[in-house]
Design an enzyme around this catalytic site. Structure first.
Site, PDB file in Angstrom:
ATOM      1  N   CYS A   2       0.864  -1.164   0.000  1.00  0.00           N
ATOM      2  CA  CYS A   2       0.000   0.000   0.000  1.00  0.00           C
ATOM      3  C   CYS A   2       0.905   1.220   0.000  1.00  0.00           C
ATOM      4  O   CYS A   2       1.568   1.502   0.999  1.00  0.00           O
ATOM      5  CB  CYS A   2      -0.918   0.014   1.224  1.00  0.00           C
ATOM      6  N   GLU A 114      -3.487   1.141  -6.745  1.00  0.00           N
ATOM      7  CA  GLU A 114      -2.417   0.214  -7.125  1.00  0.00           C
ATOM      8  C   GLU A 114      -2.238   0.300  -8.630  1.00  0.00           C
ATOM      9  O   GLU A 114      -3.178   0.589  -9.369  1.00  0.00           O
ATOM     10  CB  GLU A 114      -2.757  -1.210  -6.679  1.00  0.00           C
TER      11      GLU A 114
END
Length: 271
Positions: A2, A114
């Site tokens: 993350c 992402e």
């Protein structure tokens, strides 16, 4: 992993959702649609209130710096490298094992970003042989629109170059716990693109469903085996993912337009 997420919910809404007993209005953060490492972020945690006679743990909402600085670090320079802690090894890594047992928190988010690349490059990244280049960004968020509650850790660091009464003498920093990405089908998949979270990236933040919030935040649970049981992955199929503008790749860009769903990827992606 993350490395970027969105957090735009109002603090009063978060306080109500997480049944927060204490938060300071002066720690109010502006909505942030492009949260990057070293920024301040909201964290939900339980600990006694400083200088209070009652030493019971109190659920608080605090503004912490994203990028954990271990208590024993000589300087905070490595904080940007400590934004994530792997669920598989968090209990044994020197920087994380102490906060894992008693300083756990929840980092509320709208979802996380992402970047997708080719299968071969992802395999190299899993093996630690190559840093994955960023290509088409996707936004991953709960399919039902609920808050994305990321499991996190927090830690205190004392800046010995400053006097005790200096407002920046103590740093409170945090890290997001990540786990293996789900291989099952997304709850809502894009018309064109990834069918599962593992198609996007081999790692993902560990999401805590609401029935696990109390147990995760409880600082009196310090048995390593009991705490490790809390790292279980949530049920599959709760998430959706969709392509967003490549403008999110620049940390200087920030606004709700970054979350707008595209009809298809801007960048070519091989699945």
């Amino acid at each position: 992993m993350c490395g970027r997420y969105a957090a735009s919910r109002r603090p009063e809404d978060l306080a109500g959702l997480f049944q927060v007993e204490k938060w300071e209005p002066e720690e109010t953060l502006a909505p942030d649609w492009n949260v990057a490492p070293t920024k301040e972020v909201y964290a939900i945690l339980e600990r006694p209130v400083k200088d209070a006679a009652d030493r019971r743990p109190v659920r608080q909402m605090r503004a912490l710096k994203w990028g954990l600085v271990p208590s024993w670090a000589k300087s905070p320079e490595g904080a940007a490298r400590m934004i994530n802690a792997r669920a598989e090894t968090v209990h044994e890594k020197p920087a994380f094992r102490r906060p894992f047992l008693s300083r756990r928190c929840i980092l509320p988010a709208d979802g996380y970003y992402e970047w997708v690349t080719g299968t071969g490059e992802r395999e190299l990244e899993v093996e630690g042989k190559k840093k994955r280049p960023r290509k088409q960004p996707y936004f991953v968020t709960p399919a039902d629109g609920s808050v994305f509650a990321m499991a996190g850790l927090y830690e205190f660091w004392r800046d010995r170059t400053l006097p005790d009464d200096h407002p920046q003498a103590w740093w409170v920093t945090c890290s997001v716990i990540t786990t293996e990405a789900e291989k099952g089908p997304l709850g809502v998949a894009p018309a064109e693109g990834p069918r599962s979270l593992s198609d996007i990236h081999p790692r993902m933040p560990l999401m805590l469903t609401s029935d696990r919030w109390d147990a995760w935040l409880d600082p009196t649970t310090t048995n390593p085996d009991e705490v490790r049981e809390l790292l279980a992955a949530p049920p599959e199929g709760l998430m959706r993912a969709y392509a967003v503008t490549t403008a999110v790749s620049n940390v200087r860009n920030n606004g709700p337009e970054l979350l707008e769903e595209l009809s298809g990827p801007e960048e070519p992606v091989l699945f």
